[in-house]
Every structure is written in structure tokens, then in C-alpha cells.
Enzyme design. Structure first.
Site, PDB file in Angstrom:
ATOM      1  N   GLN A 182       0.848  -1.195   0.000  1.00 23.73           N
ATOM      2  CA  GLN A 182       0.000   0.000   0.000  1.00 23.73           C
ATOM      3  C   GLN A 182       0.885   1.247   0.000  1.00 23.73           C
ATOM      4  O   GLN A 182       1.898   1.254   0.718  1.00 23.73           O
ATOM      5  CB  GLN A 182      -0.905   0.024   1.238  1.00 23.73           C
ATOM      6  CG  GLN A 182      -2.055   1.005   1.068  1.00 23.73           C
ATOM      7  CD  GLN A 182      -3.036   1.035   2.245  1.00 23.73           C
ATOM      8  OE1 GLN A 182      -2.765   0.510   3.310  1.00 23.73           O
ATOM      9  NE2 GLN A 182      -4.165   1.666   2.038  1.00 23.73           N
ATOM     10  N   GLU A 312      -2.890  -4.145   7.048  1.00 25.08           N
ATOM     11  CA  GLU A 312      -3.982  -5.126   7.131  1.00 25.08           C
ATOM     12  C   GLU A 312      -3.928  -6.196   6.051  1.00 25.08           C
ATOM     13  O   GLU A 312      -4.963  -6.534   5.464  1.00 25.08           O
ATOM     14  CB  GLU A 312      -5.310  -4.366   7.072  1.00 25.08           C
ATOM     15  CG  GLU A 312      -5.633  -3.652   5.733  1.00 25.08           C
ATOM     16  CD  GLU A 312      -5.079  -2.237   5.626  1.00 25.08           C
ATOM     17  OE1 GLU A 312      -4.063  -1.928   6.285  1.00 25.08           O
ATOM     18  OE2 GLU A 312      -5.669  -1.433   4.870  1.00 25.08           O
ATOM     19  N   HIS A 336      -7.388  -2.162  15.042  1.00 26.78           N
ATOM     20  CA  HIS A 336      -7.472  -1.413  13.790  1.00 26.78           C
ATOM     21  C   HIS A 336      -7.267  -2.336  12.575  1.00 26.78           C
ATOM     22  O   HIS A 336      -8.104  -2.374  11.671  1.00 26.78           O
ATOM     23  CB  HIS A 336      -6.425  -0.292  13.802  1.00 26.78           C
ATOM     24  CG  HIS A 336      -6.430   0.543  12.568  1.00 26.78           C
ATOM     25  ND1 HIS A 336      -7.073   1.761  12.495  1.00 26.78           N
ATOM     26  CD2 HIS A 336      -5.895   0.342  11.334  1.00 26.78           C
ATOM     27  CE1 HIS A 336      -6.919   2.260  11.283  1.00 26.78           C
ATOM     28  NE2 HIS A 336      -6.209   1.424  10.556  1.00 26.78           N
ATOM     29  N   GLU A 337      -6.178  -3.074  12.606  1.00 27.61           N
ATOM     30  CA  GLU A 337      -5.880  -3.910  11.424  1.00 27.61           C
ATOM     31  C   GLU A 337      -6.925  -5.017  11.255  1.00 27.61           C
ATOM     32  O   GLU A 337      -7.307  -5.347  10.144  1.00 27.61           O
ATOM     33  CB  GLU A 337      -4.463  -4.485  11.505  1.00 27.61           C
ATOM     34  CG  GLU A 337      -3.345  -3.453  11.689  1.00 27.61           C
ATOM     35  CD  GLU A 337      -3.398  -2.263  10.746  1.00 27.61           C
ATOM     36  OE1 GLU A 337      -3.976  -2.389   9.649  1.00 27.61           O
ATOM     37  OE2 GLU A 337      -2.872  -1.196  11.123  1.00 27.61           O
ATOM     38  N   HIS A 340     -10.055  -3.773   9.586  1.00 26.95           N
ATOM     39  CA  HIS A 340      -9.961  -3.677   8.121  1.00 26.95           C
ATOM     40  C   HIS A 340     -10.499  -4.934   7.430  1.00 26.95           C
ATOM     41  O   HIS A 340     -10.805  -4.891   6.236  1.00 26.95           O
ATOM     42  CB  HIS A 340      -8.509  -3.476   7.692  1.00 26.95           C
ATOM     43  CG  HIS A 340      -8.060  -2.044   7.639  1.00 26.95           C
ATOM     44  ND1 HIS A 340      -8.709  -1.081   6.893  1.00 26.95           N
ATOM     45  CD2 HIS A 340      -7.005  -1.405   8.219  1.00 26.95           C
ATOM     46  CE1 HIS A 340      -8.067   0.080   7.016  1.00 26.95           C
ATOM     47  NE2 HIS A 340      -7.037  -0.083   7.821  1.00 26.95           N
ATOM     48  N   GLU A 359      -9.978   3.929   5.936  1.00 26.29           N
ATOM     49  CA  GLU A 359      -9.347   4.282   7.209  1.00 26.29           C
ATOM     50  C   GLU A 359     -10.306   4.930   8.213  1.00 26.29           C
ATOM     51  O   GLU A 359     -10.177   4.713   9.415  1.00 26.29           O
ATOM     52  CB  GLU A 359      -8.124   5.176   6.967  1.00 26.29           C
ATOM     53  CG  GLU A 359      -7.033   4.522   6.110  1.00 26.29           C
ATOM     54  CD  GLU A 359      -6.458   3.232   6.692  1.00 26.29           C
ATOM     55  OE1 GLU A 359      -6.684   2.953   7.886  1.00 26.29           O
ATOM     56  OE2 GLU A 359      -5.799   2.489   5.942  1.00 26.29           O
ATOM     57  N   ASP A 415       0.574   8.997  -1.111  1.00 19.88           N
ATOM     58  CA  ASP A 415       1.163   9.127   0.212  1.00 19.88           C
ATOM     59  C   ASP A 415       1.026  10.544   0.775  1.00 19.88           C
ATOM     60  O   ASP A 415       1.461  10.827   1.876  1.00 19.88           O
ATOM     61  CB  ASP A 415       2.645   8.711   0.190  1.00 19.88           C
ATOM     62  CG  ASP A 415       2.793   7.198   0.088  1.00 19.88           C
ATOM     63  OD1 ASP A 415       1.782   6.498   0.253  1.00 19.88           O
ATOM     64  OD2 ASP A 415       3.917   6.728  -0.164  1.00 19.88           O
ATOM     65  N   TYR A 423      -8.462   9.340   8.770  1.00 19.31           N
ATOM     66  CA  TYR A 423      -8.639   8.496   9.959  1.00 19.31           C
ATOM     67  C   TYR A 423      -9.608   9.146  10.952  1.00 19.31           C
ATOM     68  O   TYR A 423     -10.634   8.578  11.314  1.00 19.31           O
ATOM     69  CB  TYR A 423      -7.299   8.265  10.683  1.00 19.31           C
ATOM     70  CG  TYR A 423      -6.352   7.334   9.975  1.00 19.31           C
ATOM     71  CD1 TYR A 423      -5.665   7.750   8.835  1.00 19.31           C
ATOM     72  CD2 TYR A 423      -6.112   6.049  10.433  1.00 19.31           C
ATOM     73  CE1 TYR A 423      -4.775   6.915   8.175  1.00 19.31           C
ATOM     74  CE2 TYR A 423      -5.216   5.196   9.783  1.00 19.31           C
ATOM     75  CZ  TYR A 423      -4.555   5.643   8.658  1.00 19.31           C
ATOM     76  OH  TYR A 423      -3.688   4.804   8.010  1.00 19.31           O
TER      77      TYR A 423
HETATM   78  N1  BES Z   1      -3.634   0.648   5.857  1.00 21.81           N
HETATM   79  C1  BES Z   1      -2.870   1.342   6.839  1.00 21.81           C
HETATM   80  C2  BES Z   1      -1.434   1.478   6.440  1.00 21.81           C
HETATM   81  C3  BES Z   1      -1.182   2.351   5.218  1.00 21.81           C
HETATM   82  C4  BES Z   1      -2.056   3.365   4.841  1.00 21.81           C
HETATM   83  C5  BES Z   1      -0.043   2.145   4.471  1.00 21.81           C
HETATM   84  C6  BES Z   1      -1.797   4.141   3.714  1.00 21.81           C
HETATM   85  C7  BES Z   1       0.208   2.901   3.353  1.00 21.81           C
HETATM   86  C8  BES Z   1      -0.673   3.910   2.960  1.00 21.81           C
HETATM   87  C9  BES Z   1      -2.970   0.666   8.212  1.00 21.81           C
HETATM   88  O1  BES Z   1      -4.195   0.043   8.429  1.00 21.81           O
HETATM   89  C10 BES Z   1      -2.872   1.730   9.272  1.00 21.81           C
HETATM   90  O2  BES Z   1      -3.717   2.563   9.320  1.00 21.81           O
HETATM   91  N2  BES Z   1      -1.832   1.696  10.097  1.00 21.81           N
HETATM   92  C11 BES Z   1      -1.618   2.640  11.167  1.00 21.81           C
HETATM   93  C12 BES Z   1      -1.974   2.055  12.493  1.00 21.81           C
HETATM   94  C13 BES Z   1      -3.272   2.431  13.064  1.00 21.81           C
HETATM   95  C14 BES Z   1      -3.398   1.957  14.489  1.00 21.81           C
HETATM   96  C15 BES Z   1      -3.734   3.838  12.909  1.00 21.81           C
HETATM   97  C16 BES Z   1      -0.153   2.993  11.248  1.00 21.81           C
HETATM   98  O3  BES Z   1       0.646   2.328  10.581  1.00 21.81           O
HETATM   99  O4  BES Z   1       0.203   3.915  11.966  1.00 21.81           O
HETATM  100 ZN    ZN Z   2      -5.744   1.436   8.604  1.00 24.38          ZN
END
Ligand code: BES
Ligand code: ZN
Length: 655
Positions: A182, A312, A336-337, A340, A359, A415, A423
Site C-alpha cells: 500500500q 492489514e 485497527h488492522e 480492516h 481508514e 502518500d 482516519y
Molecule cells: N492501511 C494502513 C497502512 C497504510 C495506509 C499504508 C496508507 C500505506 C498507505 C494501516 O491500516 C494503518 O492505518 N496503520 C496505522 C496504524 C493504526 C493503528 C492507525 C499505522 O501504521 O500507523
Molecule cells: Zn488502517
């Protein structure tokens, strides 16, 4: 804890780093920023405005239905080599080209299967690379082959893979490799229609050295023999960003009969103890939103260089070891994961413009799981931490990035998305709906939504149509269409946002104020009951700068410098840097070299680069840390350092 994944963007906003939008567009009038809900979108057709701008693929003409991978993992050359075979559905009768996304791939050969079963060479062209999107691969398929096979090799610097020397692992004996696809990095290790609007099943045959266990986002067998030869099957259709692989010295410890932890041998017990509530989390979510549809749910604990908190990947969440702090205070990451598995993996956004569908919904569900398992006080503290961050970010970011559903062209690089928006504002919107309708209406609504769109990729417009029909129209007088539109298409936080109070944070605020005003530090009897969330709030509420004596007093009492808790370090070190408290410098260097999770380390880099002496510490530390950083983290740090050095040049030239 709901915390930003792209803190890089926040840092960028504060330090004017490259990569995040800094356009000073006038604040949008929320009531007028509506994106035509009249443009009805069916479940199958994709409206032009909903097209994925970050893929060259043309899924309206031909789609990948199934992917069969044959890959060899070579640690010596840091490459994956092999082939990808696609089973195709040609949907447009005139189509005779297959366009794929690639990045830094060496294409060896492309063949197509003819109707008579013979495989023949196909002509192809690989375009020059675009910095963000990579290289468009156009394959000529005049016979509209049912199957096409691309033989290829990855580059050692593939943006979606990290190769770790044995010295960078916990065991120090075996090399390690993992993917992070991702948002658009799958294309750096598999040529693909790399857009979440295309879903496919996959199989993989992977060979690796015998001492490496290979896992994928598929049917990992906890009892698999470690023999260097592995087969995988993912029978549910997934989007490309959920394609994942990891290889290393990995062992398994069960949590329940359908969940467990994979980690290096020295870590697996600790991880399984921290994540012991995983089965309960699954049962809680199932009660709310229907059965878990992916069979197993395992967690792979990666080395500390993993650039994110969690990812996830279906059936196998990838997780940072930095959440294993011994008291389960950071296991909302697992909530969280896991969430998803409904919001994101089951119902998927069809392009990055609609990232909030993944998200925001997931952060909402995460909060519900945390509330059910650890109580409302904890879930409320986590909401408040997220909302404080959101308020800070909204002071600096482009209003166009503050809408939940982004307009085409706003997001140059996926990104760049504002994580606080997708979120926290996303979750807040659902908390608003929950408050207006009550859980007795809203919980079944969400459950039906996940069922209705299961295994589909959708745009915000489809959610809006669904919500209007199944919530607004069915329960009139609770939420107006204007309110809904303001939340989704407007910038800022709507006035209708429900407030959250946290008595536990009120106590932290009072204790901090007493000390800042010259009184005593909160005593041990009080702080002994504090969790990570309270410590984070205690530090975040401090004045912009403190005196060296004050910071010394905090350190003497609570030993923040050198803390093994990354969430505390993330807030503490920037404060020490701003305040010129050099006693922490050595610990900062150690923190920045041992951890590669961007969210945790970028705020400290962002603060360091603001002064010449800090910049030097940042650069020296980065030089040592870089060999162990993931390409994504390296990119973020390089951007912040480069930006910090930019304005100095013209004035230096003038001297
Ligand atoms: N799907 C995301 C990770 C992500 C999002 C990777 C966009 C690349 C681009 C994952 O589910 C996520 O949100 N991770 C968070 C943790 C969460 C507890 C908020 C993180 O990595 O901080
Ligand atoms: Zn996420």
C-alpha cells in the site's frame, strides 16, 4: 490509539518539507463544496470522476481475474525473480492491449496463451518511469489471450520491499525480507493493474533458502514445513495493495484456533502475550458486523524497521514490534488492522481519493472494539488524542485535503493524503451518525453496508447513495443531506461534530497545570495508574518549550529519555529538541537508528532540522540509520532534510 500514519505530512506542514501539499487555497465554504450526488453510480460502472489517477491500468477494457505467481527469493542479490500469469476478462469487445503498472522491474519476456493452448511471444513496450507512478507496461494482445505471462525480476531497491541483513534482525543469523504494497508499491514487485478498483484471486509458488520461512497474505499453514518450497492460495478476491510476502526466521505461536502470531523466535512469546485478546477482538467485531470472512487471522511481527504501525494484509496483519510494550496499552493497533477485515478488505475504496472509506470506517470500528474490550474511558482517550492531532493539522494543511472525499487532481501522490482527515475526521463522521441515529439503528446499518458491498471496491458516491436510501430516508428528521454533504465534501470540522469528554485526561491536565504553574509533579500514587495514553497527553499538553531544569526534573521523575515506549518517545524528543535539552541527544540518536516506523520518528527529525546543530545531528544519525531504514522511511527523511537545507542556499550565496 488512533494516530496518524502519515505524520510525515504533518511534519512537512510544520517544516515545509517537500511532498505534502502546501497550497494556501482559501478555506472552502463547506456548504457549497458538494460533489454531485445526482451523478448516480451503479455498483458496477465507475464514474469518470471516480477513476483511479494513480494507475495506468484500463480496467474498463480488460481486468485481471486471477494472478498466479512463481517467485524465487534471492537474499544475495536482493531480488525476486519469476513470473506472473494473469487470467483475464476482456470486457471491451475492441480491446487488444493489456496495460500494467510497474516500477523498477526488469521485464524478461511476455507470452500469451492462444486458444489452441500454445504460448506465444507478445510484443510489449515499457515507458519511461514517472517519479510517482512508475513505468507503464503496454502489452499487445491482438488475440485477446485468456492468459498472459510476464517473466521479470525486481530491483534491489524496489520501493515495496525491504531486504534486511542478518545483523538487522533480532536473531542476527538469518536475513529477512518483507513487502509493503500500500498504496502503490505492489507494482515494484509484481507487474499489475495496481489500483484498488481491480480485485483478483491469487496463487503463489515461492522458493527460498531452506532456513527462511515464507508467508503471504493468503492461506498460511501454522504447521507448514520449513523446506524452502511454499505454495499459497488466496481464494477471495483482493485488490493489489493487499498482496504481501515476507521471508525470514519466523515461528508461530497460536492465540486461538483461528489466530496466532508469527515472529522471530526471540519475540514470539512476548508478542503472543501482548496480543492475547485477538480472538476476543474477532468475536466482538463479529457480533457487531457479521462473520469474519477470511478464515484465519494471524499477526506477523516484523523487525523495527517496518515503516508503519500495521498493515492489514488479509489473513496476516503485518505489525511493528513497537506496540509490544508489555501492558497491552497499544493493542488498538490490532483492533485497527483486524477491523480492516470488514472496512477495507471486504468493502474497499476504489481509489485513493476515497481513502476515508477504508481508514475512517476502520478507525471507527477500532474504537468500538477498544471500548468493548478495554472500556469507554480508554476509547475516549484515544479519540481525544486523535482529535487534538486533527485540530493541529487543520491549522496548516490545504483545505482541499480536509475533505473526506477528495476531488480528482488534489492528491498528486497517494502518500500525500492527510491521515488526520481520513482516519480521525472519517471516524468522527461515523460517531456523529451513531450519535444521531443511536446504536440500535447505526450498528445494523453498518453491518448491512459491509454485506451489501462485500468483496467490492466502491467510491464515496456509492456510500452516499446507500446511506441516503438506508439511513436518511428510512429514519427522517435525524440528519439532513446538507449535513451529510458538509461532512463528506467540506473542509474543517462541522459544527455538528459530537464532543468527547475524558475525565481521565482532565486529571492529567490538572496535574500538568499544577507543575507548570510552579507546584509539585504529580506523585507516584497518581501516575502509577497512568497508561500510555495519559503519558502521551501529559507531554502533548506541555508548553511549546520548557527549561532545561524542568526537563531534567521530568526525566528524574519519569525517565522519559531512553523510554522503550515509542508513543512517548514520539512526543518527548521533539520537546527536548525545541527546548535545547541536549542531555537527550544520545538517546535520540539511538531511537532514530533502532526504529524505522515513520510516525514515531518523523516528528523528531522534523524538529531537529530547524536549527543548524539539530540538522547536523539529524544528518549524522540518518547516515548511520539509513542502511537499516525501509525505502519509504528513507524517502521521508531525505525529503525533510533536503527541504530544511533549501532556504539556506540563496542567503549563503549572497554572503
Ligand atoms: N492501511 C494502513 C497502512 C497504510 C495506509 C499504508 C496508507 C500505506 C498507505 C494501516 O491500516 C494503518 O492505518 N496503520 C496505522 C496504524 C493504526 C493503528 C492507525 C499505522 O501504521 O500507523
Ligand atoms: Zn488502517
Amino acid at each position: 490509539m488512533r494516530t496518524s500514519i502519515l505524520t510525515v505530512c504533518l511534519v512537512a506542514a510544520l517544516t515545509a518539507a517537500a511532498g505534502c501539499s502546501r497550497d494556501a487555497a482559501p478555506a472552502a465554504d463547506a456548504s457549497k463544496t458538494t460533489a454531485t450526488p445526482e451523478a448516480k453510480v451503479t455498483d458496477t460502472a465507475v464514474a469518470a470522476a471516480d477513476r483511479d489517477e494513480h494507475s495506468y491500468a484500463q480496467p474498463d477494457l480488460v481486468r485481471i481475474d486471477d494472478l498466479a505467481l512463481l517467485l524465487a527469493v534471492d537474499f544475495a542479490s536482493k531480488t525476486l525473480t519469476g513470473s506472473a500469469t494473469y487470467t483475464l476478462a476482456w470486457t471491451d469487445p475492441k480491446a487488444n492491449q493489456l496495460v500494467l503498472d510497474t516500477r523498477d522491474l526488469k521485464i524478461e519476456k511476455i507470452v500469451g496463451e492462444r486458444d489452441d493452448g500454445k504460448w506465444v511471444d507478445l510484443k510489449y513496450s515499457l515507458a519511461d518511469a514517472d517519479k510517482t507512478l512508475g513505468s507503464k507496461l503496454t502489452i499487445e494482445a491482438p488475440d485477446r489471450n485468456k492468459r498472459i505471462r510476464v517473466s521479470y525480476a525486481t530491483s534491489p531497491s524496489a520501493s515495496g520491499l525491504q531486504w534486511l541483513e542478518p545483523s538487522m534482525t533480532q536473531g542476527k543469523k538469518t536475513p529477512f525480507m518483507f513487502s509493503q504494497s500500500q498504496q502503490i508499491h505492489a507494482r515494484s514487485w509484481v507487474p499489475l493493474q495496481d489500483t484498488p478498483s481491480v480485485r483478483f484471486t491469487y496463487t503463489a509458488h515461492v522458493t527460498a533458502p531452506k532456513d527462511a520461512m515464507v508467508l503471504m497474505s493468503a492461506d498460511n499453514d501454522p504447521k507448514a514445513a520449513r523446506d524452502g518450497d511454499y505454495e499459497f492460495k488466496m481464494p477471495q478476491k483482493i485488490p493489489s495493495y493487499l498482496l504481501a510476502i515476507a521471508a525470514g526466521d519466523l515461528v508461530f505461536q497460536p492465540i486461538s484456533n483461528r489466530s496466532g502470531v508469527w515472529a522471530e523466535p526471540g519475540m514470539v512469546k512476548k508478542a503472543a502475550t501482548e496480543f492475547v485478546d485477538t480472538e476476543k477482538m474477532m468475536e466482538t467485531t463479529e457480533k457487531l458486523y457479521g462473520p469474519y470472512r477470511w478464515e484465519r487471522y494471524d499477526i506477523l511481527v516484523l523487525p523495527p524497521s517496518f515503516p508503519y504501525g500495521g498493515m492489514e494484509n488479509p489473513r496476516l496483519t503485518f505489525a511493528t514490534p513497537t506496540v509490544i510494550v508489555g501492558d497491552k496499552s497499544l493493542v488498538s493497533l490490532v483492533a485497527h488492522e483486524l477491523a480492516h477485515s470488514w472496512s477495507g478488505n471486504l468493502v474497499t475504496f476504489s481509489s485513493s481519493k476515497d481513502a476515508w472509506l477504508n481508514e475512517g470506517f476502520t478507525s471507527y470500528v477500532e474504537n468500538r472494539i477498544v471500548e468493548a474490550l478495554y472500556g469507554k474511558e480508554r476509547s475516549d482517550m484515544e479519540s481525544v488524542i486523535g482529535r487534538n492531532e486533527l485540530a493541529a493539522e487543520f491549522k496548516t494543511i490545504d483545505p482541499k485535503l480536509q475533505a473526506l472525499a477528495l476531488k480528482p487532481g488534489v492528491l498528486k501522490d497517494p502518500d500525500e493524503a492527510s491521515s488526520a482527515t481520513v482516519y480521525t475526521k472519517g471516524a468522527w463522521f461515523l460517531q456523529f451518525l451513531e450519535q444521531r441515529y443511536g446504536r440500535e439503528v447505526f450498528d445494523p446499518f453498518l453491518r448491512d453496508y459491509f454485506n451489501h458491498f462485500a468483496f467490492q471496491s466502491i467510491a464515496t458516491t456509492q456510500f452516499v447513495d446507500y446511506a441516503k436510501a438506508n439511513l436518511l430516508a428510512k429514519h427522517p428528521g435525524k440528519v439532513s443531506e446538507a449535513e451529510l454533504d458538509e461532512w463528506i465534501y467540506g473542509s474543517g470540522i462541522p459544527k455538528s461534530a459530537p464532543a468527547t469528554v475524558s475525565p481521565r485526561f482532565d486529571a492529567v491536565d490538572a496535574a500538568r497545570k499544577t507543575w507548570v504553574d510552579g507546584g509539585a509533579l504529580p506523585d507516584k500514587a497518581l501516575t502509577a495508574k497512568w497508561t500510555t495514553q495519559e503519558w502521551v497527553h501529559f507531554i502533548e499538553g506541555m508548553p511549546e518549550k520548557l527549561s532545561v531544569d524542568q526537563l531534567g526534573a521530568l526525566d528524574a521523575a519519569y525517565k522519559f529519555t531512553g523510554t522503550p515506549n515509542g508513543e512517548i518517545a514520539q512526543r518527548w524528543y521533539p520537546l527536548t529538541v525545541r527546548s535545547g535539552y541536549h542531555q537527550a541527544d544520545q538517546a535520540i540518536a539511538a531511537f532514530l537508528t533502532t526504529i524505522g516506523r515513520r510516525k514515531l520518528i518523523m516528528p523528531t527529525y522534523g524538529e531537529l532540522v530547524k536549527t543548524p546543530e539539530g540538522l547536523k545531528l539529524a544528518e549524522d544519525t540518518f547516515a548511520k540509520a539509513k542502511p537499516g531504514y525501509h525505502p519509504i522511511t528513507t524517502g521521508s527523511v531525505e525529503a525533510v532534510i533536503a527541504k530544511a537545507k533549501e532556504p539556506a542556499q540563496p542567503s549563503a550565496a549572497g554572503q
